[in-house]
Each structure stands twice: as C-alpha cells, then as structure tokens.
Design a protein around this motif. Structure first.
Motif, PDB file in Angstrom:
ATOM      1  N   VAL B 255       0.875  -1.175   0.000  1.00 26.57           N
ATOM      2  CA  VAL B 255       0.000   0.000   0.000  1.00 26.57           C
ATOM      3  C   VAL B 255       0.914   1.227   0.000  1.00 26.57           C
ATOM      4  CG1 VAL B 255      -1.789   1.245   1.247  1.00 26.57           C
ATOM      5  CG2 VAL B 255      -1.793  -1.250   1.239  1.00 26.57           C
ATOM      6  N   ASN B 256       1.011   1.833  -1.163  1.00 32.74           N
ATOM      7  CA  ASN B 256       2.020   2.863  -1.383  1.00 32.74           C
ATOM      8  C   ASN B 256       1.418   4.242  -1.089  1.00 32.74           C
ATOM      9  OD1 ASN B 256       4.380   4.058  -2.156  1.00 32.74           O
ATOM     10  ND2 ASN B 256       4.330   3.351  -4.284  1.00 32.74           N
ATOM     11  N   MET B 257       1.605   4.732   0.128  1.00 32.07           N
ATOM     12  CA  MET B 257       1.049   6.028   0.518  1.00 32.07           C
ATOM     13  C   MET B 257       2.115   7.113   0.350  1.00 32.07           C
ATOM     14  SD  MET B 257      -2.016   5.223   1.426  1.00 32.07           S
ATOM     15  CE  MET B 257      -2.568   6.775   2.105  1.00 32.07           C
ATOM     16  N   THR B 258       1.678   8.293  -0.039  1.00 29.84           N
ATOM     17  CA  THR B 258       2.644   9.362  -0.315  1.00 29.84           C
ATOM     18  C   THR B 258       3.204   9.973   0.971  1.00 29.84           C
ATOM     19  OG1 THR B 258       0.826  10.923  -0.421  1.00 29.84           O
ATOM     20  CG2 THR B 258       1.626  10.047  -2.506  1.00 29.84           C
ATOM     21  N   TYR B 259       4.374  10.559   0.828  1.00 33.76           N
ATOM     22  CA  TYR B 259       4.972  11.414   1.861  1.00 33.76           C
ATOM     23  C   TYR B 259       4.965  12.848   1.292  1.00 33.76           C
ATOM     24  CZ  TYR B 259       7.273   7.223   3.914  1.00 33.76           C
ATOM     25  OH  TYR B 259       7.564   6.014   4.486  1.00 33.76           O
ATOM     26  N   PRO B 260       3.890  13.590   1.501  1.00 33.20           N
ATOM     27  CA  PRO B 260       3.823  14.904   0.825  1.00 33.20           C
ATOM     28  C   PRO B 260       4.817  15.930   1.361  1.00 33.20           C
ATOM     29  CG  PRO B 260       1.670  14.197   1.671  1.00 33.20           C
ATOM     30  CD  PRO B 260       2.678  13.303   2.267  1.00 33.20           C
ATOM     31  N   HIS B 261       5.456  15.645   2.481  1.00 36.24           N
ATOM     32  CA  HIS B 261       6.366  16.635   3.057  1.00 36.24           C
ATOM     33  C   HIS B 261       7.827  16.200   2.995  1.00 36.24           C
ATOM     34  CE1 HIS B 261       2.933  18.911   4.578  1.00 36.24           C
ATOM     35  NE2 HIS B 261       2.381  17.724   4.721  1.00 36.24           N
ATOM     36  N   ALA B 262       8.096  15.129   2.252  1.00 38.55           N
ATOM     37  CA  ALA B 262       9.482  14.648   2.151  1.00 38.55           C
ATOM     38  C   ALA B 262      10.374  15.666   1.436  1.00 38.55           C
ATOM     39  CB  ALA B 262       9.509  13.314   1.414  1.00 38.55           C
ATOM     40  N   SER B 662       6.886  19.568  -4.484  1.00 42.98           N
ATOM     41  CA  SER B 662       7.059  18.563  -5.531  1.00 42.98           C
ATOM     42  C   SER B 662       5.681  18.141  -6.002  1.00 42.98           C
ATOM     43  CB  SER B 662       7.837  17.359  -5.013  1.00 42.98           C
ATOM     44  OG  SER B 662       6.966  16.444  -4.407  1.00 42.98           O
ATOM     45  N   GLU B 663       5.678  17.338  -7.041  1.00 44.49           N
ATOM     46  CA  GLU B 663       4.405  16.854  -7.580  1.00 44.49           C
ATOM     47  C   GLU B 663       3.652  16.038  -6.520  1.00 44.49           C
ATOM     48  OE1 GLU B 663       3.592  17.975 -10.362  1.00 44.49           O
ATOM     49  OE2 GLU B 663       1.913  16.775 -11.071  1.00 44.49           O
ATOM     50  N   VAL B 664       4.403  15.354  -5.693  1.00 42.83           N
ATOM     51  CA  VAL B 664       3.766  14.553  -4.641  1.00 42.83           C
ATOM     52  C   VAL B 664       3.118  15.461  -3.604  1.00 42.83           C
ATOM     53  CG1 VAL B 664       4.202  12.874  -2.808  1.00 42.83           C
ATOM     54  CG2 VAL B 664       5.347  12.633  -4.998  1.00 42.83           C
ATOM     55  N   ALA B 665       3.807  16.538  -3.253  1.00 46.40           N
ATOM     56  CA  ALA B 665       3.236  17.473  -2.278  1.00 46.40           C
ATOM     57  C   ALA B 665       1.948  18.070  -2.818  1.00 46.40           C
ATOM     58  CB  ALA B 665       4.243  18.571  -1.973  1.00 46.40           C
ATOM     59  N   LYS B 666       1.927  18.294  -4.126  1.00 44.76           N
ATOM     60  CA  LYS B 666       0.730  18.862  -4.745  1.00 44.76           C
ATOM     61  C   LYS B 666      -0.448  17.903  -4.590  1.00 44.76           C
ATOM     62  CE  LYS B 666       2.168  20.954  -8.532  1.00 44.76           C
ATOM     63  NZ  LYS B 666       2.486  21.035  -9.961  1.00 44.76           N
ATOM     64  N   ALA B 667      -0.157  16.627  -4.696  1.00 49.13           N
ATOM     65  CA  ALA B 667      -1.238  15.639  -4.606  1.00 49.13           C
ATOM     66  C   ALA B 667      -1.684  15.420  -3.171  1.00 49.13           C
ATOM     67  CB  ALA B 667      -0.777  14.319  -5.218  1.00 49.13           C
ATOM     68  N   GLY B 668      -0.829  15.727  -2.206  1.00 53.28           N
ATOM     69  CA  GLY B 668      -1.189  15.529  -0.800  1.00 53.28           C
ATOM     70  C   GLY B 668      -1.048  14.079  -0.371  1.00 53.28           C
TER      71      GLY B 668
END
Lengths: 146, 874
Positions: B255-262, B662-668
């Motif tokens: 289950v690949n959850m994002t790290y929006p603040h990395a 980053s794009e990941v931070a944008k996605a939350g």
C-alpha cells in the motif's frame, strides 16, 4: 388510537432486534466466527442489553410518553423508533452523554474524546507506533539547552 | 559462530506482591481460561485476530489491532474495549457480568500484574568479549584513522597533491606509470559533470582551454572553485546523498502512501551541501535533530526537517500487527543509520549474532532500545473530525508541526467558503456512511457486494477529505509540517527477541552502541534514550568509520570507484581498501578541515590523478584489470539525472529555479495506484472534464481554437467529433503524471515515488529508492537506445537544441561545430564533419543545403544525444 397491550411486546421485539444486530452483516454468523470485529461505527447496538428491561421500558415511557397517559400513541411510538434508529446508527448508548460537536453528524466524534473509540476506518488517531495522534499534528518540544 | 539459546524456567514472577498474585489468580486467570483461551491461545491452537493471551508478553503485544493490555490504561487496552463491548464484542455471545468487567479494569489499573512470564530467560551470544576486543584491535576498519607519512616517489615532478603521492607510490611499486593528462576539454567536461552534474557551456570551454594552455593547475583550481560556488553543486551532490539515504516520497510496498512533506528534507540536503555544512553536524542533525540544542526557531525547524532521514524509509503500512510494524520501523532506521554513516550492517543481528563481524545480537537490541524511544511521523495528522484512513492503510501516523511556518507556504490554502464546503462535504459523507452502515445486512447477493464497495469508497473519500482538512488551520491557511522523529518521554530498554520474533522475548538489553566500534564502554543515562549520544558518537573523531565512509563516497563519485569498493560494507565481508593509507590520510584531513565536503572535493579534483586520460593500456589491464591502482581515469557513463539535465542544458531549456515542493506534495496524502497519485479513475474523469471544459471555452463564437499537446503536436479530433485532446492523450497525461516529461527543472526535483520512479531516471539505472544505494549500476541496454530514439522528452529537447543552433549561426559548418561543442564539449573531427553533412543531405534530400529545416537539424541533434559519447565521461 392507543396501543396499550402491544407496547411491551413491541419493546421486546425492538430489544431483540437490537440484540440481534450484534450479528455480522447478513445475519449469517458462521459457526465459530466469534468476536469478529464490527465494521460499523461506534459501540455495539446491544451495548445496553444487559440492562434491566423494566428500567428500559420505564425510561422510554418517561422519554416518549409526552401526554403522560402511560401509553404510547402512534406519534410517540414513531418518535421512539426514530430515536432507536438514530442510536443504532451512531452507536450511542441510550442516555449516554457523548460530548458530540453540535451539528455534527451522527457518526462524528471529536478527536481526543476520552473513553470513546472511533470505529470503522476511524480508529483512534495513531502514530505508526500506536500512540495517540493529535488533530493538527504534533507540536515538538524545544530541546533543552545544555 | 553459533547462537546458544539458554532456556530456563522463569526465575520469578516479576516480583508480584501476594495481593497482586491473589488478585490475578482468583479474578483474572479463571476468566481468561474460561472465556478467552478457546480462541486466543497457542495451546488451544486458535489465535483469532493474531491475539494470544497465553502469557504476559503476548497479552501486551496483542493482536492485529494493538496491545490487548496496556498496563495502567484501560482505555488503551483492547481487552477492556472488547469486554465492555465497545469496538469489539467479547465474549461474542454475551457480556461478562459487570463485576468481572470491573475486576479487569482494576487489574489493568493496577499495572496488569501477571505471573505468566515467558519461559525463555536468556540468550547467550557465542561472540565473547574477547572476540570483540580482538576484532577491535586487529581489523583495519575498527582502528581510528591516523595521519600517514607521505610516501616517497621517484617521479616527484608528476605529483601535485598528497593524493598523487599515495597513488603514484603504489603504481611505481607495481612497475606502472600513471596515464598522461587528458585533453583540456575532457578535463573540463569531467569537472563540470562531477561537480555540478551539467556539461560546460561553449564559452567556458574556450576560456578554460586558453587558461589550461598557460597554467593547467591554475585553470583546474579556478574552475573547481567557480563550480563549488554555484547552487548546482548542492543539487548534484545532494542527489548522491539522497541515493544513500533511500530518499523517496512514498512508503512503497503493498500500500504505497505518499509522503507529501518529504521534499523539505530534499531541500534541506541541497542547502547543506551548498552551505558546506560540516559533515559531523549534518550527521547529528539527521539522527537527533529534534534533541540538539538550538538558539533560534529557524535552526530548530531545520533540525526537525533533518530527522526526516529516519522517517522516509519504506514502510508496510498494511501491516496488521502494531508491534511488528514498530519493530520493522526501528529495524529499518537502525539499518539505514549504520549503513549510511558507518558503512556496516548491524541489522542482520536482529535474528542472530552477526555471522562474520563481531556484532552480537545483543548489540542490535541495544540500538533498538535507542530507536524504539522515538515516535516516527510520516503520515497525515487527524482532522477535527477524527483520524481516518483508507481501508488498507492500517498503520497511520501524524506529522510534526514546524516551529516556524513557511512565509510563503507551498501547500494548498482554502477560502472560508471552500473550507466550509469541505466541512459540509465531510459531514454529508459521514452521514452517508452512517446510513450505509444502518442498511448493512439488509442486502444480499450483488447488492451486498455493491454495498461493500460503497463502504470502501466512502472510507477512502472520508480519508481524503479528512486529509485535506487536517493540514489547514481554521482560516484555511496551510500549516507547515515536516516528517521526522520526536523523542518519547520515558526511555526504556528493550528485550532481545529470539530469532527476531516479537512474541519470543528474552532478556532485557541495556541501551548502547556496537561494542566493536567503541574503544570505551558506553554509558547511557537512565533519563535519556541515548540517541543524541549516538549521533554525537557517530559524528566524532573517535569513531573509526564515519569519516572514512564519507571520504570513500566522495572519492568514488569523483574517481569512478571507491578506495573501498563495497561502499556500504566496511566489515569483514566487505572489500579491503586499495589504498588504506590514502583513505586514512583523507579521513584525517576531512576531519581536520571541519568536516568540509567542498574542501575534500577540491582536494581530489585538483589532484593530478583526477585529470589523467582514460586511455586503455592492454599491458596494464592484464596486470590490474579493475584499475584498482588507478593507472588511468575510469570512463564512466553519466547517471540518469546528469543525462536528463545535460539534455535540458544543451537545449537551453533548463530552468535553474528550484521548484517549490514537488508533484507529490501537490497531490497531498494519498495512495499511489498504477503510477498515479490518487485514484486513477477519479483523476482521469477530472482530466476529461477539464479538457471538455477547455474545449467548450475555446470554441466560443468566432474563435478558432488551436489544441496542442505537450510536445506542441496538435491534438486529434475527439471520438465524438468535437475538437479536443484525444482520449489517448489525456490518458497519457494521467498515467505519465510522475514522469513529468514537460518539466524543465533539474532532475533532483523530479517526484521520487517508490516503485514508480520517473521513466527518464529508471531507464538509466536511477537509484532504487527502497534501498540504500551507495553505488549505482551502470548498464548499457537496448531500452536506453529506444528511449533516446522515441521518448517525447528527448524529441522535445532535440528540437530545442536544433533551434538553439540555428539561432547562433545560419552557416551549416558552424551549426555542426556548435552542435558537437554543446553535446560533446569538443569540435567535430574532419571525418565527423563530413559524415554529418552527408547525413543531413540524406535525411532531407529535397531541401536545399541552406534551407535545411529545424526538423532536419533536430534529427542530427537527437543522434548526438543518443550517441555513446554524449552519455559517457572519459
């Protein structure tokens, strides 16, 4: 129209229904499938099942018999069932104070309300190690200067 | 070495008082045996929910939901929860009498005194204190590095720095001679790629060549100094560090959850390298930044961000067992800390004594004691509505609020209306969920399946909404968070686990560090976890490995291979150093220069060794095929980031501004599915809606809309006849979200999502972000050639490259010269010039030589980018 005789019978059926709802969805509890976690929110609907039925009837009469004739008419009975339905949905223990946010939905609980455990996907707000998490994130403590 | 497990009966029952013992035996044990063991006991062969209540330890570990009993805290104890019929219903068919429930509450409040302790008393290691002492005294890597005397060499005139003397000495001993100096343009290209990860500009080549002809040493020194001062140095060297620390912006695994603040950690690393932060301080901040004394809030925030090092590792958030998850997180942190900073793996001692190094299992659990006293923050905080999570994300976490908020916050903010709308939506969803739950059990067959699907969907929607609400304040302004770790209040030692199994605890192990690396026994205060002490010990001059490991990494990036080629393994099974004296000398110099990375880079880059040719010598190759003695420069393929950045730089399209977040931070905070940040179906639906709206807006009266895709190519006519992006184009935008083919910023800022790395990095052996990568692979495969021939990013850059050439000159010969200069750092040979002219004529036979279109030149440019010479540094 008054329902004098069936009141106790209806209440008994209602109580039975509440108790039965502890069964898993579909009402088909597999043999030996004991103690599976309920996916629905809040407390078990039958949480008050161990109470004295007489006391429950008395409390309900007290609460819903608005005209005080010791009987429930159609409107009073409807109100009682609506109330029971809401309690089932919210998992609220009858008569229990929840400290719910005014205007919040029946499933809502504020974080950090002690003694209540969110259910379903709303488990206790935890960090990965199981420690409770605070709404709005963790404020760090400033390191002590040496 | 054999592991000796001593199994002995419990010596005592944790010193229970008579009253406690009586209480347990009369009030608790009979109920457990009668009501619980049937389903939750090893002996009964039934462990529903993973819960076993046979022993004190197993009861405390609990099952999939968490500890059955938390001593002193009934509200956190699932056993009490279950018998009071809150979230669980135990026993399943009836409720225990209130008196029994009260007894359990009292027992838990008493501290859950329990005589049923596990029988395994102690695991004895076969690695003795003498073994450790012997290893400490005899193995090279465990000796503190000392300054070496400079070796004598015959060819004194060749040497420029101490490095040259050490290398030349070994070469002369072996009867070899160092290769000649490379050409000026080769040296500059090497310097430029190595230090900033970009090719030199044509004017830089000219000025360097002129300076080189007068004074090669001065030319190199000036260029190195200039490059070290640029911001691109930090971006280049931070990427090396991010490889090592397994930087990524998601948990990875099932289950690949994002790290929006990395991304804050990424930027922190870049800034540290640019500021030349002393490496010892850099190390301490990453291991114990939350504990380091600070004088300003800004510094405090920076230190907290630094601890993301411990939080960004891969995690199995689908893990059912909380204790197992915590053990795995600590294990990952220990593995990262020891391999990244010490170049040795301690993690295999989780299950048994280290098979080769003198690291007993107890040493691992001594470190576990240090790391288990932290809380790791990597997820998303709860909102005012509570903590929500997707169905499969079982192990959640909050985030750390930064003491100093972003003055210009990157994260999304909401107006009051938007915020109110989100809250209303949340309330509606909660009610919808409640309704669904009320109706459950009433449907059968297909309806029941749909209802189940609905519940899962609503769960995820609630989690998403809550995630959005959680990261803004009451006014809708974003709160500044970071990942990281924080210390817990009460440090404690941990128990050694037999074979690393969480339900097989043995003796308690005092917190400490690997003994073989400690010249003095370590004492950790009772009120301290020891993490700050560990950080300071790792970053101290008394530590034999830290400086050596970092020096070796820097050497490897500049010379092509490490003095110790096993960069993450300085242990017994690692490779021996090719030049141990040089390694020690550089380590000492590194420490004495206040752990300055830039100073060390300068020292190596200005050496004579660095500027040797890479010319092959068959005789020398027979003697030293690995070039371990460094008789020539190692030809190296550019890494993935350098290839992409070089294409952008050559085409003139590169954007040197640092993108925010980053794009990941944008996605939350969301789950990554199918290479898409979030639910692919929802994202595709929104993309189609957006495209349809754009088309409608652009097709107003009198307008003739031009629809163009990312590559400037016109979109196709939609299936329904209206003009708009073709469905496949939209699908491409959605599914290639993480490739970011249109981005012009440097590659270090590309989103790094575990198992979904951007194509431009993946195809050229980008670092596996789930692993600690000190040395990347360097392959040469057909897929790379196909990528360079067909990828739209490469085609875009080739076109821009061609335009740049035509803007500089309209004379064909000059255009060809300029193209070669940009791509290779040199002008073409006469043969190449002739072949190139022939190619252009053949490619576009109908066009006149002078009226050659950009398209034709673009083909030439793409050929240059696809060539081996472009991808290699010689």
């Amino acid at each position: 129209m008054k329902y004098t005789t069936p009141i106790v019978a209806i209440l008994s059926v209602a109580l039975l229904a509440v108790t039965c709802s502890a069964e898993p969805p579909g009402g088909q509890r597999a043999k030996g499938a004991n103690g599976q976690r309920r996916a629905s929110g809040g407390q078990r609907p039958g949480a008050g099942a161990d109470r004295d039925p007489k006391q429950m009837v008395a409390r309900m009469m007290n609460e819903f018999d608005k005209d005080g004739d010791s009987k429930l008419n159609a409107m009073e009975l409807t109100a009682m069932f609506a109330s029971m339905r809401d309690r089932r949905g919210s998992g609220e223990r009858p008569g229990a104070a929840t400290g719910r946010t005014p205007g919040a939905g029946p499933q809502q609980r504020g974080p950090g309300q002690s003694g209540q455990k969110p259910a379903g996907n709303r488990r206790r707000g935890q960090n990965g190690d199981g420690k409770p998490a605070k709404a709005g994130g963790q404020a760090p403590k400033r390191p002590v200067a040496e | 070495m054999l592991l000796c497990a001593v199994i002995a009966p419990a010596a005592h029952s944790d010193e229970l008082t008579r009253d406690e013992l009586n209480f347990f035996e009369t009030k608790i044990r009979p109920v457990l045996v009668r009501e619980c063991y049937g389903c939750h006991s090893n002996k009964a062969g039934n462990v529903r929910g993973g819960l076993r209540l046979d022993s004190k330890e197993l009861t405390h570990i609990g099952g999939s939901s968490g500890p059955a009993v938390v001593p002193g805290n009934p509200e956190e104890s699932w056993l009490y929860n279950a018998i009071t019929h809150q979230d669980y219903v135990m026993p399943p068919k009836r409720k225990l009498p209130q008196q029994v429930i009260d007894d359990f509450r009292k027992w838990i409040e008493m501290g859950a005194p329990d005589p049923r302790v596990t029988n395994i008393a102690e695991i004895r290691s076969s690695i003795t204190a003498d073994d450790i002492q012997q290893a400490r005294e005899s193995f090279w890597a465990y000796q503190i590095p000392v300054r070496q005397s400079l070796p004598q060499v015959e060819n004194n005139s060749w040497t420029r720095t101490d490095i040259d003397r050490f290398i030349l000495s070994k070469l002369e001993t072996s009867g070899l001679q160092p290769a000649d100096d490379a050409e000026a343009w080769q040296v500059l290209r090497r310097l430029s790629f190595d230090i900033v990860g970009l090719p030199p500009a044509p004017e830089q080549i000219d000025s360097f060549t002129a300076a080189w002809n007068i004074d090669p040493d001065g030319a190199v020194a000036d260029t190195v100094d200039r490059l070290l001062k640029t911001e691109q140095f930090g971006e280049r060297w931070a990427r090396h560090w991010l490889d090592v620390v397994r930087y990524a912006e998601s948990t990875g695994r099932e289950v690949n959850m994002t790290y929006p603040h990395a991304w804050r950690y990424r930027d922190y690393v870049i800034d540290c390298f640019n500021d030349d932060k002393p490496f010892d301080q850099f190390v301490q901040e990453q291991i114990a930044g939350d504990l380091l004394p600070v004088s300003t809030d800004q510094q405090w925030s920076e230190n907290l961000v630094a601890t993301s090092f411990l939080a960004i590792g891969p995690k199995n958030v689908n893990e059912q067992n909380r204790v197992q998850f915590a053990a795995d997180v600590a294990d990952e942190q220990i593995d990262a800390t020891t391999r990244v900073f010490l170049g040795m793996s301690v993690a295999c001692a989780r299950c048994h004594d280290h098979k080769f190094d003198a690291i007993p299992q107890a040493d691992y659990y001594a470190l576990v004691g240090v790391f288990r006293n932290i809380t790791t923050y990597f997820g998303n905080p709860p909102s005012e509505f509570g903590a929500f999570s997707g169905v499969q994300s079982k192990r959640n976490s909050s985030l750390i609020r930064l003491p100093v908020g972003d003055p210009n916050p990157y994260d999304k903010s909401y107006s009051k209306q938007e915020l109110a709308s989100l809250k209303q939506e949340m309330t509606d969803k909660l009610q919808e969920m409640a309704e669904t739950r009320r109706n459950r059990g009433r449907s059968t067959g297909t309806d029941a399946k749909n209802a189940q699907r609905n519940r899962i969907r609503m769960n995820n929607e609630l989690a998403n909404l809550s995630g959005q609400l959680a990261v803004v304040d009451a006014s809708g302004n974003p709160i500044s968070y970071c990942m990281g770790v924080l210390e817990r209040d009460a440090p404690a030692n941990t128990k050694l686990l037999v074979r690393g199994e969480i339900d097989q605890p043995a003796q308690v192990v005092q917190r400490g560090f690997p003994q073989v690396l400690c010249s003095e026994p370590v004492e950790i205060e009772a009120d301290s976890s020891g993490r700050l002490q560990l950080a300071r010990w790792i970053a101290s001059k008394e530590n034999p490995l830290t400086a050596r490991v970092m020096v070796n990494r820097i050497w490897q990036h500049l010379i092509g291979q490490g003095i110790v080629t096993s960069t993450e393994n300085f242990g017994v099974t690692g490779h021996l150093p090719s030049h141990p004296e040089l390694l020690d000398q550089l380590a000492v110099q590194f420490m004495e220069s206040d752990w300055s990375v830039k100073t060390l880079v300068r020292e190596i880059a200005t050496s004579r060794v660095y500027r040797m040719k890479s010319t092959f010598n068959e005789q020398y190759h027979d003697y030293d095929p690995d070039n371990a003695l460094v008789w020539r420069a190692n030809p190296r393929r550019l890494d993935a980031e350098a290839i992409r950045d070089a294409m952008l730089s050559i085409s003139g399209e590169i954007d040197f501004d640092r993108p925010r977040g980053s794009e990941v931070a944008k996605a939350g905070y969301t789950r990554v599915q199918g290479g898409v940040l979030g639910n692919p179906r929802d994202i595709a639906r929104k993309a189609f809606e957006r495209a349809a709206n754009n088309t409608r807006a652009a097709s107003g009266p009198g307008s003739r809309p031009q629809f163009r895709g990312p590559a400037g190519r016109p979109f196709q006519r939609g299936r329904r006849g209206g003009m708009g992006p073709a469905p496949e184009e939209i699908a491409r935008q959605v599914t290639n979200q993480l490739d970011m083919e249109n981005a012009k910023f440097r590659s270090v800022y590309l989103p790094i999502v575990r198992d979904e790395e951007p194509r431009s990095l993946e195809v050229f052996d980008g670092a596996d972000s789930s692993a600690i990568i000190g040395q990347r692979e360097s392959s040469n495969t057909a897929t790379q050639a196909l990528y360079m021939m067909n990828n739209r990013f490469v085609i875009q850059q080739s076109t821009s490259f061609a335009r740049r050439i035509t803007e500089v000159s309209s004379i064909p010969a000059e255009q060809i010269d300029y193209a070669f200069l940009l791509a290779y750092g040199r002008k073409p040979t006469s043969g190449e010039r002739s072949a190139t002219s022939s190619f252009l004529r053949a490619f576009s036979p109908s066009a006149s030589y002078r009226s050659r279109s950009v398209e034709t030149l673009a083909a030439l440019c793409q050929s240059l980018l696809a060539s081996a010479e472009f991808r290699y540094v010689n």
